[in-house]
Design an enzyme around this catalytic site. Structure first.
Site, PDB file in Angstrom:
ATOM      1  CB  SER A  41      -1.793  -0.761  47.054  1.00  0.00           C
ATOM      2  OG  SER A  41      -2.841  -0.759  46.101  1.00  0.00           O
ATOM      3  CE  LYS A  42       4.738  -2.866  42.852  1.00  0.00           C
ATOM      4  NZ  LYS A  42       5.550  -1.676  42.778  1.00  0.00           N
TER       5      LYS A  42
END
Ligand code: GLU
Length: 480
Positions: free
Chosen positions: A250-251
């Site tokens: 994820s980010k």
């Protein structure tokens, strides 16, 4: 039949690393098989699709060297095909209009939740009479179109990565919506599974290669192929990309889109190489390759089922190898814009030989391209700033005498590593000090820090600009 594969990104965000890895596998397989790689932009979701994301996806693929043979095709220009496909399913009695309201569907979900059952549509409008339909329409309800999925169906396929896969119809959530807002006579707005199957049939796709997150869609899509009287393609589900903790990348893990990696200073060659290794390993175990080298070796036999953990160290290693081996000329061309953005002063044409010397000096220490900005700060600067450690070194006993002796030995002919080494040797002898003392003092005096790229090369770079003597004078003054 010749191989035809496709990449079908949705332009609802920048080119994601997962999509790019899927692109790499599609590209490698197509090139390995002498097949065709089709690019299809899945932009049927008008609210979330944006032209800037399409551009980002096309740019990212091009930058990575993943050239496509056909397309880009845009689903938003192909609604006729989807309308015809939905109509065919309605005509065959394999799809129907469902008039449930959002409130009815959420009440159904709530009751299933209360009974600890998995949420699913209970197929309640599967067999409406024409009169019931007419009544709902008079009420103003706008139907969706659902495709019938029988609970007792078993769906199987031989996945190129996962081997035999089996799904039960009862695990697919009931009759599936294939189009929304289907007020007669319209057949509505097609949804993902319908549009994909219609396109994959129309584009003669032979192999569907995509992420494992689509596995339940594959079961649904196989039923659509069957309903449309077509043979499904072969499927390959590539493993998910995970972070080091085993969760979906994820980010928060640093970067997820190709453009972010690019901005961080990774080269296309390193990123493409690394993405091929996210789930695949070449039979010869060689981890450094170009995508074209890998085409001959690629097969789905060596693609893992287990999630692929994202390994920053390996990506960094690949990037550093590529930068270390890049011709100085080519590396310099990439560094010039970074130095310009940093505000360093130089003439990109007239100073080229000097810039090449700087590039050669730092090339072996680079991991990411922007590392070059900090590493060369003291080489471009007119004046030197001494950090705490360098200051301490310069204030040490006898250090200014050592630097005075160096400065006295510098003359205009200094141009080679050998000449610089000869000065260092002479000073060691004259002052009766170890080489380490001379080097450390010289590094502190010339660059203002105790760390940095090769000292002798840095010295020569500074000398070429006539800066070495001036800096040593300043450093000597620090010790007095
Ligand atoms: N548009 C889908 C996605 O971006 C494509 C999936 C597929 O390859 O069928 O995930």
């Amino acid at each position: 039949m010749s191989v035809r594969v496709r990449l079908a990104p949705s332009p609802t965000g920048n080119l994601h690393i997962g999509t790019a890895r899927t692109a790499v596998f599609n590209w490698l397989f197509a090139r390995n098989q002498g097949g065709t790689f089709v690019l299809r932009i899945e932009d049927t979701d008008r609210d979330r699709s944006k032209a800037e994301f399409t551009n980002n996806i096309l740019d990212g693929l091009t930058w990575l060297g993943l050239d496509w043979d056909e397309g880009p095709f845009f689903q938003s220009q192909r609604f006729d095909l989807y309308d015809r496909t939905v109509q065919t399913l309605l005509d065959k009695g394999l799809a129907y209009r469902c008039y449930c309201t959002p409130e009815e569907l959420s009440a159904l979900r709530e009751s299933q939740k209360a009974a600890k059952q998995a949420p699913r549509y209970d197929n309640r409008h599967r067999n409406l009479t024409p009169q019931q339909e007419a009544d709902f329409e008079t009420e103003g309800r706008v139907p969706v179109i659902r495709f019938k999925i029988d609970d007792d169906r078993e769906i199987t396929w031989d996945d190129m990565v996962r081997g035999p896969v089996k799904w039960k119809g009862s695990d697919l959530g009931g009759d599936m919506v294939i189009a929304r807002a289907a007020k007669r006579p319209d057949v509505g707005q097609p949804l993902y599974n319908l549009a994909v199957v219609a396109d994959d049939i129309d584009m003669d796709i032979t192999h569907v290669i995509r992420g494992e997150d689509h596995i339940a869609n594959t079961a649904k899509q196989i039923l659509l192929y069957e309903a449309l009287g077509k043979t499904p393609p072969q499927f390959a589900h590539a493993p998910l990309i995970l972070n080091q903790k085993g969760a979906k990348l994820s980010k928060r893990d640093g970067a997820t889109s190709v453009s972010e990696f690019r901005e961080m200073g990774y080269t296309a060659a390193a990123l493409a190489n690394y993405m091929a290794l996210l789930g695949w390993s070449p039979p010869d175990g060689e981890e450094r390759f170009t995508l074209s080298d890998a085409t001959a070796k690629f097969s789905f036999d060596r693609v893992n089922k287990a999630g692929a953990k994202f390994d920053w160290d390996k990506l960094n290693w690949l990037n550093s190898q590529i930068l270390h081996e890049m011709p100085i000329d080519a590396l310099l061309d990439r560094l010039i814009p970074l130095w310009q953005t940093a505000g360093y002063e130089f003439d990109p044409e007239g100073d080229r030989p000097w810039l090449e010397r700087i590039t050669a000096t730092i090339a072996p220490s680079l991991t990411l391209l922007p590392d070059a900005v900090d590493m060369t700060r003291s080489l471009f600067a007119i004046d030197v700033e001494f950090d705490d450690k360098a200051t301490k070194q310069l204030q040490g006993e006898g250090v200014s005498e050592v630097l005075e002796a160096v400065a006295a030995n510098i003359d205009n002919s200094l141009n080679s590593e050998d000449e610089a080494q000869a000065i260092i040797k002479a000073v060691m002898k004259e002052k009766d000090v170890k080489k380490g003392v001379v080097m450390k003092s010289l590094r502190a005096g010339l660059t203002g820090s105790l760390q940095g790229p090769d000292l002798v090369q840095s010295w020569l770079v500074l000398h070429q600009r006539g800066l070495d003597k001036k800096r040593l004078e300043k450093a000597i003054a620090m010790g007095e």
